[in-house]
Design a protein around this motif. Structure first.
Motif, short mmCIF file in Angstrom:
data_model
loop_
_atom_site.label_atom_id
_atom_site.label_comp_id
_atom_site.label_asym_id
_atom_site.label_seq_id
_atom_site.Cartn_x
_atom_site.Cartn_y
_atom_site.Cartn_z
N ALA A 284 69.21 67.28 15.73
CA ALA A 284 70.09 68.34 16.21
C ALA A 284 70.18 68.36 17.74
O ALA A 284 71.04 69.03 18.31
N GLY A 285 69.28 67.63 18.41
CA GLY A 285 69.27 67.60 19.87
C GLY A 285 68.35 68.61 20.51
O GLY A 285 68.38 68.81 21.71
N VAL A 286 67.51 69.25 19.71
CA VAL A 286 66.59 70.27 20.23
C VAL A 286 65.40 69.63 20.92
O VAL A 286 64.93 70.13 21.94
N THR A 287 64.91 68.52 20.38
CA THR A 287 63.73 67.85 20.94
C THR A 287 64.02 66.36 21.12
O THR A 287 64.98 65.83 20.58
N SER A 288 63.15 65.71 21.87
CA SER A 288 63.15 64.26 21.96
C SER A 288 61.77 63.79 21.57
O SER A 288 60.78 64.50 21.77
N THR A 289 61.70 62.60 20.98
CA THR A 289 60.44 62.05 20.51
C THR A 289 60.21 60.68 21.11
O THR A 289 61.06 59.79 20.99
N ARG A 290 59.08 60.55 21.75
CA ARG A 290 58.67 59.28 22.37
C ARG A 290 57.59 58.67 21.49
O ARG A 290 56.65 59.35 21.07
N VAL A 291 57.73 57.37 21.21
CA VAL A 291 56.78 56.65 20.38
C VAL A 291 56.01 55.69 21.27
O VAL A 291 56.60 54.88 21.98
N VAL A 292 54.68 55.79 21.22
CA VAL A 292 53.81 54.87 21.95
C VAL A 292 52.83 54.31 20.93
O VAL A 292 51.95 55.03 20.45
N GLY A 293 53.01 53.04 20.57
CA GLY A 293 52.17 52.46 19.53
C GLY A 293 52.35 53.23 18.23
O GLY A 293 53.47 53.40 17.75
N TRP B 159 61.97 55.49 22.39
CA TRP B 159 62.45 56.84 22.09
C TRP B 159 63.18 56.79 20.77
O TRP B 159 63.98 55.88 20.54
N LEU B 160 62.93 57.75 19.90
CA LEU B 160 63.66 57.82 18.64
C LEU B 160 65.09 58.28 18.91
O LEU B 160 65.34 58.99 19.89
N PRO B 161 66.03 57.90 18.05
CA PRO B 161 67.44 58.27 18.26
C PRO B 161 67.63 59.79 18.35
O PRO B 161 67.00 60.55 17.61
N GLN B 162 68.49 60.19 19.26
CA GLN B 162 68.82 61.59 19.45
C GLN B 162 70.25 61.66 19.98
O GLN B 162 70.73 60.70 20.57
N PRO B 163 70.94 62.78 19.77
CA PRO B 163 72.32 62.86 20.27
C PRO B 163 72.36 62.92 21.80
O PRO B 163 71.45 63.43 22.43
N ASP B 164 73.44 62.37 22.35
CA ASP B 164 73.69 62.53 23.78
C ASP B 164 73.94 64.02 24.05
O ASP B 164 74.33 64.76 23.16
N VAL B 165 73.72 64.44 25.28
CA VAL B 165 73.88 65.84 25.64
C VAL B 165 75.25 66.38 25.22
O VAL B 165 75.35 67.45 24.62
N ALA B 166 76.30 65.62 25.48
CA ALA B 166 77.66 66.08 25.16
C ALA B 166 77.88 66.22 23.66
O ALA B 166 78.81 66.91 23.23
N VAL C 243 76.19 74.60 16.16
CA VAL C 243 75.93 74.84 14.74
C VAL C 243 74.69 74.07 14.28
O VAL C 243 73.86 74.60 13.55
N LYS C 244 74.54 72.83 14.73
CA LYS C 244 73.38 72.02 14.34
C LYS C 244 72.10 72.56 14.97
O LYS C 244 71.04 72.56 14.34
N VAL C 245 72.17 73.00 16.22
CA VAL C 245 71.00 73.59 16.88
C VAL C 245 70.56 74.85 16.15
O VAL C 245 69.38 75.03 15.85
#
Length: 108
Positions: free
Chosen positions: A72-81, A9-16, A21-23
């Motif tokens: 900004a925490g809007v999406t998450s990105t999963r990397v497979v290969g 998973w690519l880095p993303q902010p924790d929910v808290a 403002v960033k969203v």
């Protein structure tokens, strides 16, 4: 064994740590709003510009928009290969800012 089965998973902010403002900044661009509309169904999408209806944009431009949304925490990105898959963090965003996504998506 090759890297094609490695998942990360690519880095993303924790929910808290997701900040309103960033969203709002991340969604303050017409391309990123178009991506929000695509992602709103809760499905996971390939990052290929053509798969998202953004074939008219250069791959690096689409990557830039996806990075802004992820950081900004809007999406998450999963990397497979060599493939990347994006999904809206609806549950996390609804927990932080109840009603925000529903209001934005209904306005699109």
């Amino acid at each position: 064994m090759g890297d094609e089965h490695v998942e990360e998973w690519l880095p993303q902010p924790d929910v808290a740590d997701i900040e309103l403002v960033k969203v709002l900044h991340a969604l303050g661009d017409p391309v990123r709003l178009a991506l929000l509309k695509v992602y709103a169904d809760g499905e996971q999408y390939s990052c290929a510009p053509g798969a998202l209806g953004l074939g008219h944009l250069h791959k690096s431009t689409v990557s830039h928009h996806m990075r802004i949304m992820r950081e900004a925490g809007v999406t998450s990105t999963r990397v497979v290969g060599r493939s990347r898959y994006v999904r809206l963090r609806r549950g996390d965003l609804d927990a932080r800012f109840p009603g925000l996504l529903d209001a934005l998506v209904s306005a699109l």
